[in-house]
Design an enzyme around this catalytic site. Structure first.
Site, mmCIF file in Angstrom:
data_model
loop_
_atom_site.group_PDB
_atom_site.id
_atom_site.type_symbol
_atom_site.label_atom_id
_atom_site.label_comp_id
_atom_site.label_asym_id
_atom_site.label_seq_id
_atom_site.Cartn_x
_atom_site.Cartn_y
_atom_site.Cartn_z
ATOM 1 N N ASP A 179 9.600 1.621 -2.344
ATOM 2 C CA ASP A 179 8.877 0.394 -2.055
ATOM 3 C C ASP A 179 8.366 0.588 -0.641
ATOM 4 O OD1 ASP A 179 8.233 -2.186 -1.040
ATOM 5 O OD2 ASP A 179 9.294 -3.050 -2.741
ATOM 6 N N HIS A 180 7.086 0.867 -0.506
ATOM 7 C CA HIS A 180 6.630 1.344 0.800
ATOM 8 C C HIS A 180 6.786 0.295 1.904
ATOM 9 C CE1 HIS A 180 2.698 -0.528 -0.109
ATOM 10 N NE2 HIS A 180 2.463 -0.487 1.179
ATOM 11 N N HIS A 242 7.505 -5.843 -2.946
ATOM 12 C CA HIS A 242 7.397 -5.855 -1.484
ATOM 13 C C HIS A 242 7.911 -7.151 -0.858
ATOM 14 C CE1 HIS A 242 5.064 -2.415 -2.357
ATOM 15 N NE2 HIS A 242 3.887 -2.976 -2.464
HETATM 16 C C1 BG6 Z 1 0.412 -1.895 -2.958
HETATM 17 C C2 BG6 Z 1 -0.357 -2.784 -3.902
HETATM 18 O O1 BG6 Z 1 1.719 -1.682 -3.419
HETATM 19 O O2 BG6 Z 1 0.469 -2.523 -1.681
HETATM 20 C C3 BG6 Z 1 -1.747 -3.042 -3.370
HETATM 21 O O3 BG6 Z 1 -0.433 -2.162 -5.171
HETATM 22 C C4 BG6 Z 1 -1.677 -3.601 -1.977
HETATM 23 O O4 BG6 Z 1 -2.467 -3.935 -4.220
HETATM 24 C C5 BG6 Z 1 -0.806 -2.718 -1.106
HETATM 25 O O5 BG6 Z 1 -3.000 -3.634 -1.468
HETATM 26 C C6 BG6 Z 1 -0.584 -3.370 0.244
HETATM 27 O O6 BG6 Z 1 0.048 -2.448 1.079
HETATM 28 P P1 BG6 Z 1 -0.146 -2.522 2.651
HETATM 29 O O7 BG6 Z 1 0.761 -1.444 3.166
HETATM 30 O O8 BG6 Z 1 -1.595 -2.252 2.915
HETATM 31 O O9 BG6 Z 1 0.250 -3.900 3.041
#
Ligand code: BG6
Length: 504
Positions: A179-180, A242
């Site tokens: 989960d980044h 997230h």
């Molecule tokens: C991803 C989603 O996991 O996270 C995207 O699939 C979203 O739709 C993105 O834009 C948002 O990531 P960050 O790091 O740009 O907030």
């Protein structure tokens, strides 16, 4: 230093590989964090040569720059190799195993291997099973780890089925659900802000906190991802993973140590304490919206239904706002509000702790209005922490002005902030699972959202509110806030010159 190993990416011709994974691996190489013996093996259906793959990755590293130093790209790409595999064909995995074995021998790397699934989710059960059928889950000759991108399942039932399928041939310890958001420096800073300061933790509970607000706003639309997004929607794309993880870290009890299981157990307990939502509450506790065609900053922004890959009658939500409670001693009675959306006025992700008002307000309120002390933890962009508090406005009388005490990460000029993927890829090499989601957490998150998914599917009375692209989403979301003297925080008073983000 990490053990020597081979990093395999399934889905090597995809977007994520070129935008995030390979640029992050290059940054790790430049920082000296790859082991002495290391090779990356890309695998996809298309049949291209090692040289073609290296050329593509060279371009990607320059285009999606993670680190300023480009002097080592040539040296790095020599570590990259490619093989074509039809992922659905079990027989193809015998060839794959041979290719992997040959690479191990040539580079004198033992059996340690990370497998990264950067493929469509329909393959998350298939590839690990095929790998196991040729013995590539076996750890006798070295560790084997499997990284799985989100979404883990489409709902509770499919997540349970995927779990059962994976656990037939892999152990929980081998599975890394990425989960980044957990890899973001500022999300981890939530832990440090809370647990390294004597000032915040004593206040971090129902006695002093009025409510908690978590926002992840994006100004972009769905880009070219209509095919995926229209089946997913904001609830599955952002909330299930997230935002609930961020809520988990915000609300967790202090862990007994920094051991992965100690932290993950505490996050899991938060998820287990979220009050289940009754179906009849979905309408009033969750607001969904979809962006419609509008003009913003002189630019015409097309509506969601006009996006490529989206049906003209789609009711997929591009915006969600929801309210929930955590039923435990710390949080009893404190509402948590989460909202996320595409095509909002700016890109900003933040956690806002709204403290309770003083029991009796002596002064005239000036700019303070009805707001009270807020601690804003800005996750991105302009990462930082800000405390808002009241000060005496100079002059006669006792008028109270709201002022900010703030810290910006950018002030740590000599420190480069590694990207989330860089951090998590490095952790996966070290075998550190702290920042990866555990199966039970993912299942609890699906369980909590199940009534929402069900009601949205079956109850036609629940509206999908339209909101003009470039606005803050449906007005109905304001109704969620229980204290009618309060609103969501609209953090955009000072938009940057290019209009893409706002200051803290
Ligand atoms: C991803 C989603 O996991 O996270 C995207 O699939 C979203 O739709 C993105 O834009 C948002 O990531 P960050 O790091 O740009 O907030």
């Amino acid at each position: 230093m990490t053990d020597n190993h081979i990093y395999v990416i399934f889905g090597a011709s995809g977007d994520l590989t070129k935008r995030k994974l390979v640029p992050a691996l290059y940054a790790l190489f430049v920082e000296g964090l790859l082991p002495e013996k290391f090779a990356l093996l890309g695998a996809s259906r298309s049949s291209i040569s090692d040289e073609d793959f290296r050329d593509r990755m060279k371009t990607a590293i320059s285009e999606f720059k993670e680190i300023d130093d480009s002097s080592k790209i040539g040296e790095f790409v020599h570590k990259l190799h490619y093989t074509s595999v039809d992922f659905k064909d079990e027989a193809a995995f015998a060839n794959f195993k041979q290719k992997l074995g040959a690479l191990r021998e040539e580079k004198e790397i033992g059996g340690n291997t990370v497998f990264y699934l950067s493929t469509p989710p329909s393959l998350y059960g298939v590839i690990p099973t095929h790998l196991a059928s040729v013995g590539l889950n076996n750890e006798e000759d070295g560790w084997k780890r499997m990284i799985i991108e989100k979404p883990f399942g489409y709902d509770l039932d499919s997540a349970l089925a995927l779990k059962d399928k994976l656990l037939k041939s892999w152990n929980e310890e081998q599975l890394y659900r990425i989960d980044h958001y957990l890899g973001k420096e500022t999300v981890q800073n939530l832990l440090v802000t809370r647990f390294s300061n004597g000032t915040f933790e004593p206040l971090w509970n129902r006695n002093y906190i009025h409510h908690v607000e978590i926002t992840a706003a994006e100004s972009i639309g769905i880009e070219k991802r209509g095919g995926y997004y229209d089946k997913s929607g904001a609830l599955r794309d952002m909330v299930q993973n997230h935002l609930l993880q961020v809520a988990g870290i915000t609300a967790m009890e202090p862990p007994s140590s920094l051991e992965p299981s100690a932290i993950r157990n505490e996050i899991l307990k938060v998820f287990q304490s979220i009050r289940p939502m009754k179906k009849e509450d979905v309408k009033t506790h969750v607001i969904r919206g979809q962006y419609t065609t509008a003009s913003a900053n002189g630019e015409k922004l097309q509506g969601y239904r006009n996006e490529e890959g989206v049906g003209p009658n789609s009711i997929t939500e591009t915006y969600v706002a929801l309210k929930f409670h955590i039923d435990n001693f710390r949080w009893g009675g404190v509402p948590f509000y989460i909202r996320t959306g595409k095509r909002l006025p700016t890109r900003v992700t933040e956690v806002v702790i709204h403290f309770k008002r003083t029991p009796h307000f002596l002064f005239s309120q000036g700019s303070m209005g009805n707001t009270c002390n807020q601690l804003v933890i800005r996750i991105q962009p302009d990462e930082g922490v800000m405390m808002k508090f009241g000060m005496k406005a100079p002059g006669s009388g006792f008028e109270v002005e709201n002022v900010n005490m703030d810290f910006h990460y950018s002030e740590l000029i000599d420190k480069r902030i590694p990207s989330a993927y860089e951090r998590l890829i490095h952790d996966s090499m070290k075998g550190d699972t702290t920042l990866f989601a555990r199966t039970e957490e993912v299942l609890e998150a699906w369980k909590f959202l199940s009534p929402v998914i069900e009601s949205w599917k079956n109850d036609e009375d629940i509206p999908v509110y339209g909101y003009p692209a470039g606005s803050w989403g449906p007005l109905a979301a304001d109704e969620l806030i229980e204290d009618k003297a309060m609103t969501w925080r609209y953090p955009c008073k000072n938009l940057s010159n290019d209009g893409t983000h706002c200051e803290l």
